[in-house]
Design an enzyme around this catalytic site. Structure first.
Site, PDB file in Angstrom:
ATOM      1  N   VAL A   1       0.783  -1.274  -0.079  1.00 38.48           N
ATOM      2  CA  VAL A   1      -0.056  -0.119  -0.025  1.00 38.48           C
ATOM      3  C   VAL A   1       0.898   1.285   0.014  1.00 38.48           C
ATOM      4  O   VAL A   1       0.071   2.260  -0.303  1.00 38.48           O
ATOM      5  CB  VAL A   1      -0.960   0.000   1.214  1.00 38.48           C
TER       6      VAL A   1
ATOM      7  N   TYR B   1       3.662   3.588  16.178  1.00 36.83           N
ATOM      8  CA  TYR B   1       2.235   3.200  15.955  1.00 36.83           C
ATOM      9  C   TYR B   1       1.263   4.041  16.138  1.00 36.83           C
ATOM     10  O   TYR B   1       0.332   4.413  15.231  1.00 36.83           O
ATOM     11  CB  TYR B   1       2.136   1.877  16.402  1.00 36.83           C
TER      12      TYR B   1
ATOM     13  N   ALA C   1       1.688   7.391  16.642  1.00 41.78           N
ATOM     14  CA  ALA C   1       1.663   8.722  15.808  1.00 41.78           C
ATOM     15  C   ALA C   1       0.902   8.279  14.541  1.00 41.78           C
ATOM     16  O   ALA C   1      -0.102   9.293  13.959  1.00 41.78           O
ATOM     17  CB  ALA C   1       2.805   9.170  15.672  1.00 41.78           C
ATOM     18  N   SER C   2       0.985   6.978  13.912  1.00 37.01           N
ATOM     19  CA  SER C   2       0.405   6.952  12.572  1.00 37.01           C
ATOM     20  C   SER C   2      -0.972   6.548  12.678  1.00 37.01           C
ATOM     21  O   SER C   2      -1.848   7.331  11.928  1.00 37.01           O
ATOM     22  CB  SER C   2       0.953   5.880  11.821  1.00 37.01           C
ATOM     23  N   LYS C   3      -1.535   6.132  13.726  1.00 33.78           N
ATOM     24  CA  LYS C   3      -2.980   5.890  13.979  1.00 33.78           C
ATOM     25  C   LYS C   3      -3.579   7.052  14.122  1.00 33.78           C
ATOM     26  O   LYS C   3      -4.740   7.338  14.079  1.00 33.78           O
ATOM     27  CB  LYS C   3      -3.028   4.692  14.908  1.00 33.78           C
TER      28      LYS C   3
HETATM   29  N1  LIG Z   1      -4.865  -6.853  16.596  1.00 37.84           N
HETATM   30  C1  LIG Z   1      -5.265  -5.926  17.348  1.00 37.84           C
HETATM   31  O1  LIG Z   1      -5.212  -5.996  18.698  1.00 37.84           O
HETATM   32  C2  LIG Z   1      -5.346  -4.373  16.767  1.00 37.84           C
HETATM   33  C3  LIG Z   1      -5.891  -3.369  17.399  1.00 37.84           C
HETATM   34  C4  LIG Z   1      -6.114  -2.435  16.988  1.00 37.84           C
HETATM   35  C5  LIG Z   1      -6.049  -1.841  15.573  1.00 37.84           C
HETATM   36  N2  LIG Z   1      -5.614  -2.973  14.858  1.00 37.84           N
HETATM   37  C6  LIG Z   1      -5.417  -2.727  13.277  1.00 37.84           C
HETATM   38  O2  LIG Z   1      -6.146  -3.578  12.655  1.00 37.84           O
HETATM   39  C7  LIG Z   1      -5.672  -3.629  11.522  1.00 37.84           C
HETATM   40  C8  LIG Z   1      -5.438  -5.134  10.860  1.00 37.84           C
HETATM   41  O3  LIG Z   1      -4.390  -5.689  12.132  1.00 37.84           O
HETATM   42  P1  LIG Z   1      -4.198  -7.184  12.343  1.00 37.84           P
HETATM   43  O4  LIG Z   1      -4.169  -7.237  13.773  1.00 37.84           O
HETATM   44  O5  LIG Z   1      -5.276  -8.033  11.672  1.00 37.84           O
HETATM   45  O6  LIG Z   1      -2.800  -7.521  11.948  1.00 37.84           O
HETATM   46  P2  LIG Z   1      -2.113  -8.634  11.048  1.00 37.84           P
HETATM   47  O7  LIG Z   1      -2.643  -9.988  11.324  1.00 37.84           O
HETATM   48  O8  LIG Z   1      -0.522  -8.560  11.071  1.00 37.84           O
HETATM   49  O9  LIG Z   1      -2.433  -8.325   9.688  1.00 37.84           O
HETATM   50  C9  LIG Z   1      -2.048  -7.060   8.700  1.00 37.84           C
HETATM   51  C10 LIG Z   1      -2.323  -7.163   7.484  1.00 37.84           C
HETATM   52  O10 LIG Z   1      -2.059  -6.065   6.604  1.00 37.84           O
HETATM   53  C11 LIG Z   1      -1.223  -6.200   5.904  1.00 37.84           C
HETATM   54  N3  LIG Z   1       0.002  -5.419   5.536  1.00 37.84           N
HETATM   55  C12 LIG Z   1       0.957  -5.110   6.473  1.00 37.84           C
HETATM   56  N4  LIG Z   1       1.894  -3.991   5.654  1.00 37.84           N
HETATM   57  C13 LIG Z   1       1.163  -4.079   4.482  1.00 37.84           C
HETATM   58  C14 LIG Z   1       1.466  -3.335   3.386  1.00 37.84           C
HETATM   59  N5  LIG Z   1       2.774  -2.292   3.395  1.00 37.84           N
HETATM   60  N6  LIG Z   1       1.039  -3.291   2.225  1.00 37.84           N
HETATM   61  C15 LIG Z   1      -0.180  -4.077   2.192  1.00 37.84           C
HETATM   62  N7  LIG Z   1      -0.421  -4.925   3.093  1.00 37.84           N
HETATM   63  C16 LIG Z   1       0.005  -4.785   4.127  1.00 37.84           C
HETATM   64  C17 LIG Z   1      -0.481  -7.861   6.282  1.00 37.84           C
HETATM   65  O11 LIG Z   1      -0.012  -8.655   4.959  1.00 37.84           O
HETATM   66  P3  LIG Z   1       1.515  -8.593   4.537  1.00 37.84           P
HETATM   67  O12 LIG Z   1       2.224  -8.507   5.882  1.00 37.84           O
HETATM   68  O13 LIG Z   1       1.932  -9.936   3.943  1.00 37.84           O
HETATM   69  O14 LIG Z   1       1.653  -7.305   3.729  1.00 37.84           O
HETATM   70  C18 LIG Z   1      -1.653  -8.309   6.625  1.00 37.84           C
HETATM   71  O15 LIG Z   1      -2.373  -8.920   5.785  1.00 37.84           O
HETATM   72  C19 LIG Z   1      -4.298  -2.912  11.418  1.00 37.84           C
HETATM   73  O16 LIG Z   1      -4.375  -1.717  10.813  1.00 37.84           O
HETATM   74  C20 LIG Z   1      -4.146  -2.737  12.697  1.00 37.84           C
HETATM   75  O17 LIG Z   1      -3.526  -1.408  13.195  1.00 37.84           O
HETATM   76  C21 LIG Z   1      -5.214  -4.261  15.435  1.00 37.84           C
END
Ligand SMILES: NC(=O)c1ccc[n+]([C@@H]2O[C@H](COP(=O)([O-])OP(=O)(O)OC[C@H]3O[C@@H](n4cnc5c(N)ncnc54)[C@H](OP(=O)(O)O)[C@@H]3O)[C@@H](O)[C@H]2O)c1
Length: 284
Positions: free
Chosen positions: A64, A157, A159-161
């Site tokens: 992305v 993290y 700062a970005s969010k």
């Molecule tokens: N898990 C939590 O507790 C939590 C809490 C608050 C917010 N969030 C937010 O929820 C969202 C999903 O997180 P998750 O917990 O499901 O994490 P995850 O299991 O690590 O999944 C993250 C996804 O983003 C993809 N990704 C990362 N960098 C990328 C890039 N440069 N280009 C394209 N795809 C990319 C990853 O695939 P690749 O690495 O293969 O690219 C993966 O598909 C994130 O935005 C995170 O900040 C999560």
């Protein structure tokens, strides 16, 4: 009747974790789902799994942060499907964890590149299409306690969010007259690769956060299905009056939002705001 029949839905980070759960949910509801992430094996695996359920899914290995790739991805879908109904910006990373002065500046910057600029790249690609359609929905992902108590040792993290939260509100205002709604989901603490990163980081997240994460690993965390349910609600016409908000999938009573619609539209409810009684300025 499936809730998302025929809708064209783009999900970044759709290969794993929360994005994967959302991709499966929307495909089950009849949407034409397009996912992307960097790791082609993961993208191919989940795309095939969804297709084997006789549901629509196309996947692409893409980063992305590459605005050219993002634009080509969106344009290709638009050329073929003639519309883009919903963009879900789920791709994200934790980035470096620990006291700020100890973190590698390149990793710090990369976190903002992916979480904030990656989100911006995708939004820039879909907005001209949605404006032409005079309809569209954009869902971003918040995190790190943004809107509430911010966790120490996650400076990049957060700062970005916080940036994602801010552009959610700015864009909502820019796009209001085009019938495009922009909101952000706070999914709760979900057991994904994010949790593994914290547990690998040892003492860097801080003792309290680390111990809470260990408990989360054992107890199971917030189910990703809650974020998927909120995404379905924000994708539906029932939520057209909600825009520019950061909404907790776990704690906010979003299904009852109609009952406090005025407060949502006029007040600072579910916004990035100070909530004390002091004001930065009084409107006259
Ligand atoms: N898990 C939590 O507790 C939590 C809490 C608050 C917010 N969030 C937010 O929820 C969202 C999903 O997180 P998750 O917990 O499901 O994490 P995850 O299991 O690590 O999944 C993250 C996804 O983003 C993809 N990704 C990362 N960098 C990328 C890039 N440069 N280009 C394209 N795809 C990319 C990853 O695939 P690749 O690495 O293969 O690219 C993966 O598909 C994130 O935005 C995170 O900040 C999560």
């Amino acid at each position: 009747m499936p809730k998302m029949q025929g809708k064209v839905v783009l999900i970044t980070g759709g290969s794993l974790g929360i994005g994967q759960c959302i991709a499966k949910t929307f495909a089950k509801e009849g949407a034409r789902v397009f996912i992307c992430s960097r790791t082609s094996a993961d993208v191919n695996y989940i795309t095939k799994a969804i297709q084997e359920e006789n549901e629509f899914c196309e996947g692409l290995s893409m980063d992305v942060t590459d605005s050219g790739q993002v634009k080509a991805w969106v344009e290709d879908i638009y050329q073929r499907l003639k519309r883009v109904d919903l963009l879900i910006n789920c791709a994200g990373i934790y980035g470096p964890i620990g006291p700020m002065e100890t973190l590698d500046p390149k990793e710090w910057k990369n976190t903002v590149e992916i979480n904030l600029f990656g989100t911006v790249n995708c939004i820039r690609a879909v907005v001209p299409i949605m404006k032409k359609q005079r309809a569209g929905k954009i869902i971003n992902f918040s995190g790190g306690g943004v809107g509430g108590v911010l966790n120490p040792n996650f400076s990049a993290y957060i700062a970005s969010k916080a940036g994602v939260g801010a552009i959610t509100e700015v864009l909502a205002r820019e796009l209001k007259d085009f019938n495009i709604q922009v909101n952000a989901i706070a999914p709760g603490a979900v057991n994904t690769r994010f949790l593994d990163r914290v547990l690998e980081a040892g003492s860097n997240p801080g003792k309290e956060f680390y111990e809470r994460s260990l408990r989360q690993k054992e107890e199971g965390g917030t189910p990703p299905e809650l974020a998927a349910k909120l995404a379905l609600f924000l994708a539906s016409e029932d939520s057209n009056f909600i825009t520019g908000k950061i909404i907790s999938a776990k704690w906010d009573p979003f299904h009852q939002a109609k009952e406090f619609r005025e407060e949502l539209e006029k007040g600072g409810l579910w916004n990035l705001r100070r909530i004390d009684r002091m004001k930065f300025y009084e409107k006259t």
